[in-house]
Structures are given as structure tokens and as C-alpha cells.
Design a protein around this motif. Structure first.
Motif, mmCIF file in Angstrom:
data_model
loop_
_atom_site.group_PDB
_atom_site.id
_atom_site.type_symbol
_atom_site.label_atom_id
_atom_site.label_comp_id
_atom_site.label_asym_id
_atom_site.label_seq_id
_atom_site.Cartn_x
_atom_site.Cartn_y
_atom_site.Cartn_z
ATOM 1 N N SER A 139 0.847 -1.212 0.000
ATOM 2 C CA SER A 139 0.000 0.000 0.000
ATOM 3 C C SER A 139 0.874 1.250 0.000
ATOM 4 O O SER A 139 0.511 2.275 -0.569
ATOM 5 C CB SER A 139 -0.921 0.000 1.219
ATOM 6 N N LYS A 140 2.059 1.154 0.619
ATOM 7 C CA LYS A 140 2.941 2.344 0.641
ATOM 8 C C LYS A 140 3.577 2.575 -0.716
ATOM 9 O O LYS A 140 3.666 3.701 -1.203
ATOM 10 C CB LYS A 140 4.052 2.158 1.690
ATOM 11 N N THR A 141 4.030 1.468 -1.355
ATOM 12 C CA THR A 141 4.657 1.660 -2.678
ATOM 13 C C THR A 141 3.569 1.884 -3.739
ATOM 14 O O THR A 141 3.824 2.387 -4.802
ATOM 15 C CB THR A 141 5.473 0.412 -3.064
ATOM 16 N N GLY A 142 2.328 1.468 -3.402
ATOM 17 C CA GLY A 142 1.228 1.721 -4.330
ATOM 18 C C GLY A 142 1.124 0.713 -5.454
ATOM 19 O O GLY A 142 0.208 0.737 -6.253
ATOM 20 N N GLU A 143 2.089 -0.205 -5.522
ATOM 21 C CA GLU A 143 2.022 -1.216 -6.577
ATOM 22 C C GLU A 143 2.819 -2.443 -6.156
ATOM 23 O O GLU A 143 3.515 -2.433 -5.141
ATOM 24 C CB GLU A 143 2.617 -0.656 -7.864
ATOM 25 N N GLN A 209 -2.049 -2.070 -9.160
ATOM 26 C CA GLN A 209 -1.858 -0.675 -8.706
ATOM 27 C C GLN A 209 -2.905 -0.389 -7.624
ATOM 28 O O GLN A 209 -4.083 -0.597 -7.854
ATOM 29 C CB GLN A 209 -2.108 0.296 -9.881
ATOM 30 N N LEU A 210 -2.444 0.032 -6.473
ATOM 31 C CA LEU A 210 -3.430 0.402 -5.450
ATOM 32 C C LEU A 210 -3.850 1.846 -5.692
ATOM 33 O O LEU A 210 -3.009 2.678 -6.019
ATOM 34 C CB LEU A 210 -2.796 0.260 -4.064
ATOM 35 N N ALA A 212 -4.093 5.426 -5.238
ATOM 36 C CA ALA A 212 -3.177 6.236 -4.403
ATOM 37 C C ALA A 212 -3.983 6.937 -3.303
ATOM 38 O O ALA A 212 -5.154 7.242 -3.501
ATOM 39 C CB ALA A 212 -2.479 7.274 -5.268
#
Lengths: 212, 10
Positions: A139-143, A209-210, A212
Motif C-alpha cells: 500500500s505504501k509503494t502503491g504497486e 496498482q493500489l 493512491a
């Protein structure tokens, strides 16, 4: 043994092999949470202490040896061999917030107040939350790389299949272990939003991809 | 009596 538990074990085996392939092939542990891997190593060490004292079957012993070896090996690869590729900045989940509550809970809620039983209970509780640093990192890196999402899908499916195994054992063997069942449900529920993203995105060839 | 904890599982 039943088909659900076998499928669960094979899914778990596949997850670990996918992870080892990812790290070895790309010679990098980018996107992988070393903290989760440390927790998994603790889970296996505390759960399989009866490896030499309590023989169940060749299959059981072989799987325990593989899970112990691969989890310790993965920690070695991440923190020593491929240390340079380990993403410290995004792997920041405070694992003491997982270790302490699960340790205290295992002292209070267990089947028997003995060393082996409490360690087993701790291992069950810890395993249910051990993936949190990894999910937090994604979740922090978003992917996540697609191979990492396949690893997570196999890992999340394993305990989900175990839930079917527990339903099977309840109806056909009159057996149930409430500690393993509740922890297993919590563990599987933690993967739900990832499962949704995996099925709606990764299986359609898109990158995970989460939002953002 | 059924065993209380699932030690035969991984």
C-alpha cells in the motif's frame, strides 16, 4: 488428510517457491517485506518445535523441514545476500505491535498452559497477522510486481483452503480447533481487498496498482 | 474425545 488441506499445503508450497524464484531470478527482493519474512520464520520455528519429537507422517515432516528451511533461507537472502536490494524505506511496519499482543494473547487464550501448546498458539496467532507488513508495504509503494502478487495470492489462498478443510473435518470427523479456525479466518479476511485487486486487475494482465 | 488442537496440520 483431505483435498482441501492438501490443496492448501500445495498452495503454501507454491507461494514459497514463487517467492524464492522471484528473489533468485531477479536477484532482488524489491517489493518484498523482510519484516513479514522474519515473522513467517518465527511462525514456523515456534510451530514446528515438535519436528523431532512428534512424527506424524513423512509428508508432514518433509513439509515442515521445507517450510523451516525456506523461511530461514528467505530471511538470509533478504538481509544478507541481496541486502542491497532490500527496500528499507517502505518496509516500516512496527512488528513489535504484532509480536507483543499475539504473545500475550497466547498466554491467555490457549488449549493448555504448557510451553509447547503456548508456543503453538503464539505461532497460530502470529501467522494470522504476519502478512500485515507486506500488505502495508504494497500500500505504501502503491504497486506490486505481478510475480509478487502471484506469491500473495497463493499465500492468501492457502489459509482460505484450510478453512474449507476445517469445515470438512467438522462435518466428517467431528473435529474442530476454535483457535486455528478463528485465526485462520482473520488471516484470510486480511487478504480480501488484495484478492479483489488481484482478480479484477492482475488476472486481466494489468499491474497491481493500489488507488493512491 | 476429539483432540482439541490440530497438531496433525501444518
Amino acid at each position: 488428510m483431505n483435498i482441501f488441506r492438501l490443496a492448501g499445503d500445495l498452495s503454501h508450497l507454491a507461494a514459497i517457491i514463487i517467492l524464492l524464484i522471484k528473489i533468485w531470478k531477479t536477484r532482488s527482493c524489491a517489493g518484498i517485506s523482510g519484516r513479514s519474512q522474519v515473522l513467517f520464520a518465527i511462525v514456523f520455528i515456534t510451530r514446528y518445535l515438535d519436528l523431532f519429537t512428534n512424527f506424524i507422517s513423512a509428508y508432514n515432516t518433509a513439509m515442515k523441514v521445507f517450510f523451516l528451511g525456506s523461511s530461514i533461507g528467505t530471511v538470509y537472502l533478504m538481509y544478507l545476500k541481496f541486502k542491497a536490494t532490500y527496500d528499507h524505506n517502505h518496509d516500516t511496519f512496527r512488528i513489535e505491535f504484532l509480536l507483543l499482543p499475539t504473545a500475550l494473547l497466547s498466554l491467555v487464550l490457549n488449549h493448555e498452559f504448557s510451553v509447547m501448546e503456548i508456543l503453538w498458539t503464539f505461532s497460530i496467532y502470529l501467522e494470522s497477522v504476519a502478512i500485515l507488513p507486506q500488505l502495508f508495504m504494497v500500500s505504501k509503494t502503491g504497486e506490486a510486481e505481478s510475480i509478487t502478487s502471484h506469491y500473495l495470492f497463493a499465500l492468501g489462498s492457502y489459509r482460505g483452503l484450510y478453512i474449507l478443510n476445517w469445515i470438512y473435518r467438522y462435518y466428517f470427523e467431528g473435529f474442530y480447533d476454535i483457535i486455528a479456525i478463528v485465526a485462520g479466518c482473520v488471516q484470510t479476511i486480511l487478504y480480501c481487498d488484495f484478492f479483489y485487486l488481484y482478480i479484477t486487475k492482475v488476472l486481466k494482465g494489468k499491474k497491481l496498482q493500489l488507488p493512491a | 474425545s476429539t483432540p482439541t488442537s490440530s497438531k496433525d496440520e501444518l
